[in-house]
Design a protein around this motif. Structure first.
Motif, PDB file in Angstrom:
ATOM      1  N   ILE A  75       0.842  -1.206   0.000  1.00 18.45           N
ATOM      2  CA  ILE A  75       0.000   0.000   0.000  1.00 18.45           C
ATOM      3  C   ILE A  75       0.870   1.247   0.000  1.00 18.45           C
ATOM      4  O   ILE A  75       0.600   2.227  -0.702  1.00 18.45           O
ATOM      5  CB  ILE A  75      -0.953  -0.018   1.208  1.00 18.45           C
ATOM      6  N   PHE A  76       1.958   1.252   0.760  1.00 18.15           N
ATOM      7  CA  PHE A  76       2.858   2.403   0.796  1.00 18.15           C
ATOM      8  C   PHE A  76       3.527   2.648  -0.554  1.00 18.15           C
ATOM      9  O   PHE A  76       3.952   3.778  -0.852  1.00 18.15           O
ATOM     10  CB  PHE A  76       3.936   2.195   1.873  1.00 18.15           C
ATOM     11  N   ALA A  77       3.618   1.610  -1.381  1.00 14.90           N
ATOM     12  CA  ALA A  77       4.281   1.755  -2.677  1.00 14.90           C
ATOM     13  C   ALA A  77       3.420   2.483  -3.708  1.00 14.90           C
ATOM     14  O   ALA A  77       3.925   2.882  -4.764  1.00 14.90           O
ATOM     15  CB  ALA A  77       4.665   0.378  -3.217  1.00 14.90           C
ATOM     16  N   GLN A  78       2.146   2.669  -3.447  1.00 17.86           N
ATOM     17  CA  GLN A  78       1.255   3.322  -4.401  1.00 17.86           C
ATOM     18  C   GLN A  78       1.533   4.829  -4.422  1.00 17.86           C
ATOM     19  O   GLN A  78       1.691   5.455  -3.371  1.00 17.86           O
ATOM     20  CB  GLN A  78      -0.208   3.066  -4.042  1.00 17.86           C
ATOM     21  N   ARG A  79       1.575   5.426  -5.665  1.00 21.89           N
ATOM     22  CA  ARG A  79       2.016   6.818  -5.797  1.00 21.89           C
ATOM     23  C   ARG A  79       0.956   7.743  -6.379  1.00 21.89           C
ATOM     24  O   ARG A  79       1.043   8.949  -6.213  1.00 21.89           O
ATOM     25  CB  ARG A  79       3.257   6.876  -6.688  1.00 21.89           C
ATOM     26  N   THR A  80      -0.040   7.205  -7.066  1.00 22.37           N
ATOM     27  CA  THR A  80      -1.057   8.054  -7.685  1.00 22.37           C
ATOM     28  C   THR A  80      -2.424   7.744  -7.095  1.00 22.37           C
ATOM     29  O   THR A  80      -2.610   6.736  -6.410  1.00 22.37           O
ATOM     30  CB  THR A  80      -1.089   7.841  -9.208  1.00 22.37           C
ATOM     31  N   LEU A  81      -3.370   8.633  -7.409  1.00 21.01           N
ATOM     32  CA  LEU A  81      -4.724   8.441  -6.895  1.00 21.01           C
ATOM     33  C   LEU A  81      -5.359   7.183  -7.478  1.00 21.01           C
ATOM     34  O   LEU A  81      -6.094   6.472  -6.781  1.00 21.01           O
ATOM     35  CB  LEU A  81      -5.581   9.665  -7.232  1.00 21.01           C
ATOM     36  N   LEU A 140      -3.885  16.854  -3.258  1.00 21.67           N
ATOM     37  CA  LEU A 140      -3.636  15.461  -3.620  1.00 21.67           C
ATOM     38  C   LEU A 140      -2.620  14.767  -2.711  1.00 21.67           C
ATOM     39  O   LEU A 140      -2.857  13.624  -2.288  1.00 21.67           O
ATOM     40  CB  LEU A 140      -3.199  15.382  -5.083  1.00 21.67           C
ATOM     41  N   PRO A 141      -1.491  15.387  -2.376  1.00 15.53           N
ATOM     42  CA  PRO A 141      -0.546  14.693  -1.480  1.00 15.53           C
ATOM     43  C   PRO A 141      -1.157  14.350  -0.124  1.00 15.53           C
ATOM     44  O   PRO A 141      -0.824  13.308   0.462  1.00 15.53           O
ATOM     45  CB  PRO A 141       0.596  15.715  -1.326  1.00 15.53           C
ATOM     46  N   ILE A 142      -2.060  15.205   0.374  1.00 14.04           N
ATOM     47  CA  ILE A 142      -2.721  14.922   1.650  1.00 14.04           C
ATOM     48  C   ILE A 142      -3.615  13.706   1.514  1.00 14.04           C
ATOM     49  O   ILE A 142      -3.634  12.817   2.384  1.00 14.04           O
ATOM     50  CB  ILE A 142      -3.534  16.146   2.107  1.00 14.04           C
ATOM     51  N   VAL A 143      -4.349  13.624   0.410  1.00 14.10           N
ATOM     52  CA  VAL A 143      -5.226  12.479   0.174  1.00 14.10           C
ATOM     53  C   VAL A 143      -4.415  11.192   0.100  1.00 14.10           C
ATOM     54  O   VAL A 143      -4.783  10.154   0.685  1.00 14.10           O
ATOM     55  CB  VAL A 143      -6.040  12.676  -1.119  1.00 14.10           C
ATOM     56  N   LEU A 144      -3.293  11.234  -0.599  1.00 18.24           N
ATOM     57  CA  LEU A 144      -2.486  10.030  -0.765  1.00 18.24           C
ATOM     58  C   LEU A 144      -1.897   9.560   0.562  1.00 18.24           C
ATOM     59  O   LEU A 144      -1.988   8.374   0.909  1.00 18.24           O
ATOM     60  CB  LEU A 144      -1.359  10.298  -1.773  1.00 18.24           C
ATOM     61  N   ARG A 145      -1.317  10.482   1.320  1.00 22.13           N
ATOM     62  CA  ARG A 145      -0.673  10.075   2.573  1.00 22.13           C
ATOM     63  C   ARG A 145      -1.694   9.573   3.584  1.00 22.13           C
ATOM     64  O   ARG A 145      -1.533   8.486   4.176  1.00 22.13           O
ATOM     65  CB  ARG A 145       0.108  11.262   3.151  1.00 22.13           C
ATOM     66  N   LEU A 146      -2.738  10.353   3.796  1.00 25.99           N
ATOM     67  CA  LEU A 146      -3.723   9.951   4.799  1.00 25.99           C
ATOM     68  C   LEU A 146      -4.577   8.792   4.310  1.00 25.99           C
ATOM     69  O   LEU A 146      -5.053   7.983   5.118  1.00 25.99           O
ATOM     70  CB  LEU A 146      -4.617  11.152   5.161  1.00 25.99           C
ATOM     71  N   GLY A 147      -4.778   8.686   3.003  1.00 26.17           N
ATOM     72  CA  GLY A 147      -5.532   7.549   2.458  1.00 26.17           C
ATOM     73  C   GLY A 147      -4.784   6.241   2.664  1.00 26.17           C
ATOM     74  O   GLY A 147      -5.390   5.207   3.001  1.00 26.17           O
ATOM     75  N   PHE A 152      -0.329 -12.673  -3.083  1.00 31.79           N
ATOM     76  CA  PHE A 152      -0.856 -12.442  -4.434  1.00 31.79           C
ATOM     77  C   PHE A 152      -1.358 -10.998  -4.572  1.00 31.79           C
ATOM     78  O   PHE A 152      -1.079 -10.329  -5.572  1.00 31.79           O
ATOM     79  CB  PHE A 152      -1.992 -13.424  -4.716  1.00 31.79           C
ATOM     80  N   SER A 153      -2.077 -10.523  -3.566  1.00 35.22           N
ATOM     81  CA  SER A 153      -2.579  -9.145  -3.614  1.00 35.22           C
ATOM     82  C   SER A 153      -1.434  -8.140  -3.599  1.00 35.22           C
ATOM     83  O   SER A 153      -1.468  -7.133  -4.322  1.00 35.22           O
ATOM     84  CB  SER A 153      -3.507  -8.894  -2.421  1.00 35.22           C
ATOM     85  N   SER A 154      -0.413  -8.427  -2.815  1.00 31.32           N
ATOM     86  CA  SER A 154       0.728  -7.516  -2.737  1.00 31.32           C
ATOM     87  C   SER A 154       1.484  -7.453  -4.063  1.00 31.32           C
ATOM     88  O   SER A 154       1.833  -6.370  -4.547  1.00 31.32           O
ATOM     89  CB  SER A 154       1.665  -7.960  -1.613  1.00 31.32           C
ATOM     90  N   VAL A 155       1.722  -8.608  -4.652  1.00 28.96           N
ATOM     91  CA  VAL A 155       2.406  -8.638  -5.956  1.00 28.96           C
ATOM     92  C   VAL A 155       1.583  -7.905  -7.003  1.00 28.96           C
ATOM     93  O   VAL A 155       2.121  -7.154  -7.834  1.00 28.96           O
ATOM     94  CB  VAL A 155       2.664 -10.100  -6.378  1.00 28.96           C
ATOM     95  N   LEU A 156       0.273  -8.096  -6.967  1.00 33.35           N
ATOM     96  CA  LEU A 156      -0.599  -7.416  -7.919  1.00 33.35           C
ATOM     97  C   LEU A 156      -0.497  -5.905  -7.777  1.00 33.35           C
ATOM     98  O   LEU A 156      -0.411  -5.175  -8.773  1.00 33.35           O
ATOM     99  CB  LEU A 156      -2.041  -7.884  -7.697  1.00 33.35           C
ATOM    100  N   LEU A 157      -0.484  -5.426  -6.538  1.00 32.19           N
ATOM    101  CA  LEU A 157      -0.381  -3.984  -6.317  1.00 32.19           C
ATOM    102  C   LEU A 157       0.973  -3.446  -6.748  1.00 32.19           C
ATOM    103  O   LEU A 157       1.066  -2.349  -7.311  1.00 32.19           O
ATOM    104  CB  LEU A 157      -0.631  -3.678  -4.836  1.00 32.19           C
ATOM    105  N   PHE A 158       2.041  -4.183  -6.498  1.00 31.28           N
ATOM    106  CA  PHE A 158       3.372  -3.747  -6.946  1.00 31.28           C
ATOM    107  C   PHE A 158       3.442  -3.699  -8.475  1.00 31.28           C
ATOM    108  O   PHE A 158       4.034  -2.783  -9.057  1.00 31.28           O
ATOM    109  CB  PHE A 158       4.446  -4.681  -6.392  1.00 31.28           C
ATOM    110  N   LEU A 159       2.837  -4.694  -9.144  1.00 29.70           N
ATOM    111  CA  LEU A 159       2.826  -4.690 -10.611  1.00 29.70           C
ATOM    112  C   LEU A 159       2.039  -3.503 -11.151  1.00 29.70           C
ATOM    113  O   LEU A 159       2.455  -2.850 -12.111  1.00 29.70           O
ATOM    114  CB  LEU A 159       2.232  -6.002 -11.126  1.00 29.70           C
ATOM    115  N   ILE A 160       0.898  -3.218 -10.510  1.00 26.63           N
ATOM    116  CA  ILE A 160       0.098  -2.071 -10.944  1.00 26.63           C
ATOM    117  C   ILE A 160       0.879  -0.783 -10.769  1.00 26.63           C
ATOM    118  O   ILE A 160       0.884   0.100 -11.645  1.00 26.63           O
ATOM    119  CB  ILE A 160      -1.223  -2.027 -10.152  1.00 26.63           C
TER     120      ILE A 160
END
Length: 576
Positions: A354-360, A417-424, A564-572
């Motif tokens: 989850i921390f690896a996600q960078r966009t909305l 947007l940065p606030i949404v990403l960090r707190l989200g 599986f979910s973690s790998v999927l999120l990293f690939l995305i």
């Protein structure tokens, strides 16, 4: 003359994930100027019924009224307690010590009187009268309630009620902890209360003391309540031995055959328990056989006897359909289902992804995956809905503050947007952690730390003390919430608050916060004493474990799903 209590179709469910019915379709009429006893086994629902009448249990269905006034009134799409009704009754809890939070007896009495807004002289007069009626000396006014004996605390509970001069008394096991003089005083108070045209509903097991006072008796069993019996029926029932009364009830219900001729000629006048069980089992096997009609009236010692020796009859006759989680879901949510090490590992893997996600867009996809993973554990998150809602509101407020500009007045989404990403991200990680408190017990968590890092003790790392500390933290979190809910219950039962249940009104926060902290410190001291008494802190060099944790099939499935979910999120994240 007081008004009558009317309960129509009242149903109450348990709090939290367990949604089983505690009370089911209860219809009762408690008459003013009468003393009604509530009988039933432990856990039958007597305390729940009293708390429901006092407005400290949420109604699932049905209505409760005192005369022409309803206990709950509609305000738009929500219901709130009727303060006028709340001021007309007083309730005492089953455990007297559960309602103390003030530093002196005087303050406890004044807190009970506060909703009635009495002047100083009248308040002092009522306090002195209540103490005298309860058999307490005025010298105790400056004492801490917690320093009183159990019997004195029970008397103080009664004094807090009498000082308010309520129309109705709702008493839960009022004779518990009382000596003979205390019981006599309680009976005298109840008689005087009835003579004044007022009423009382008393949950008790002490029939010897209270049955002679009763005008009616109602039996609570399996979440249902049988209609109160008349005073004449109670007096008639009191004249026979309990065992004979139980047999008479069973034969009246056609659950037992008439007395056998061989037994009528001599020996004990009642059959052995095994004989009764055999006959009941045979009757239950008959097609279409139903024992104990729903409208049956049971009174006096007959009721108590039936509760003691006819348990199986009530259990079969009053059983209700199960409305809680399915058996598969219950098995999945067991606190010993998963190894705590697997849960922590799964949590760390998902949190990293989850921390690896960078966009909305990536965060939105991570939210979808997180929600899908949490579907089987949704009932464990439900108690935290208010916290989640408050956090979401906080995110919205901070985004507005971060994105708004005043020269000219506009909203810049790129700043928000940065606030949404960090707190989200923090919100998703918080959601993943919420079920963990229920999916593992503190003791299993302690054992997992000791098994995984116990080898560090060889180099003098205090791993066992650290594991104990973590366990205490996990144990203390439910204690914090439980104590706050206790104070919220006091705010409604004694402070006559009409806000949402399980919350403390803002106007009462000032008077509650310091006692709440004192209560937490007292709990911590009690826990420390208990740990010392059980030998914690004196760890052996080579401790002997009662059991050892092992990874199982459920742990493997959970980890595979998380991986599986973690790998999927990293690939995305890498593609987008």
């Amino acid at each position: 003359m007081s008004a009558d209590w009317m309960l129509n179709g009242v149903s109450v469910s348990a709090d939290g994930a367990d949604k089983r019915l505690l009370l089911n379709d209860v219809n009762l009429h408690f008459k003013a100027g009468q003393i009604t006893l509530l009988l039933g086994r432990n856990g039958a629902g007597k305390s729940t019924l009293l708390e429901t009448m006092a407005g400290i249990r949420t109604l699932q269905e049905g209505t409760i009224g005192l005369g022409d006034d309803s206990l709950w009134v509609s305000t738009g799409h929500r219901k709130k307690l009727n303060r006028d009704v709340m001021l007309r009754f007083g309730i005492s809890m089953q455990h007297a010590e559960s309602q103390w939070f003030a530093s002196t007896v005087r303050e406890e009495l004044l807190y009970s009187l506060k909703p009635y807004r009495l002047k100083g002289e009248e308040a002092n007069r009522r306090m002195e009268y209540a103490l005298a009626e309860a058999g307490l000396a005025t010298e105790l006014l400056e004492r801490d309630p917690w320093t009183l004996s159990g019997g004195q605390q029970r008397r103080l509970t009664l004094a807090c009620l009498l000082a308010c001069e309520p129309e109705w008394l709702l008493l839960d096991e009022p004779t518990a902890g009382l000596d003979a003089d205390g019981v006599r005083r309680l009976c005298a108070v109840l008689e005087a209360h009835r003579a004044a045209g007022r009423g009382a509903v008393v949950a008790t097991h002490d029939l010897d003391a209270l049955l002679p006072l009763a005008d009616a008796v109602a039996v609570v069993s399996g979440g249902t309540v049988r209609e109160a019996a008349a005073a004449a029926a109670v007096a008639h029932a009191a004249a026979a031995p309990q065992a004979l009364c139980a047999l008479a009830e069973l034969r009246a219900e056609a659950a037992l055959p008439p007395l056998a001729p061989a037994r009528s000629g001599g020996g004990a006048p009642w059959p052995e328990p095994r004989e009764v069980a055999a006959v009941l089992a045979a009757e239950l096997m008959r097609p279409g056989r139903v024992l104990g009609g729903a409208g049956a009236v049971v009174s006096g010692k007959v009721a108590d006897a039936k509760l003691l020796t006819g348990a199986i009859v009530d259990d079969i006759a009053n059983k209700q359909p199960y409305t809680g989680p399915s058996l598969a879901a219950t098995e999945l949510l067991r606190p010993d289902r998963f190894d705590p090490r697997a849960l922590i590992l799964v949590y760390l893997v998902l949190a990293a992804s989850i921390f690896a996600q960078r966009t909305l867009l990536e965060l939105s996809l991570a939210a979808i995956v997180t929600m899908m993973l949490l579907v089987p554990f949704r009932t464990l998150i439900w108690p935290w809905v208010r916290v989640i809602r408050a956090y979401a509101v906080l995110i919205a407020i901070l985004c507005f503050i971060g994105g708004v500009t005043f020269t000219p007045l506009s909203f810049d989404w790129t700043k928000a947007l940065p606030i949404v990403l960090r707190l989200g991200k923090l919100l998703l990680i918080m959601l993943l952690g919420m079920p963990m408190l229920k999916l593992m017990t503190p003791f299993r968590l302690q054992r997992s730390i000791e098994q995984s890092f116990g080898w560090l003790s060889r180099i003098n790392v205090p791993i066992h003390s650290f594991a104990l500390l973590v366990t205490l933290i996990f144990r203390f979190i439910p204690l914090l919430t439980g104590e706050w809910e206790r104070f919220a219950k006091l705010a409604h039962a004694r402070g006559k608050a009409v806000t949402a249940l399980r919350t403390v009104p803002f106007s009462m926060l000032q008077s509650v916060m310091i006692p709440y902290v004192r209560s937490i410190l007292r709990l911590a001291e009690q826990m420390a004493d208990a740990l010392e008494a059980r030998g914690f802190g004196y760890t052996k060099r080579k401790p002997t474990y009662g059991f050892r944790l092992r990874f199982g099939r459920s742990d493997a499935i959970l980890f595979i799903a998380a991986a599986f979910s973690s790998v999927l999120l990293f690939l995305i994240a890498s593609v987008l």
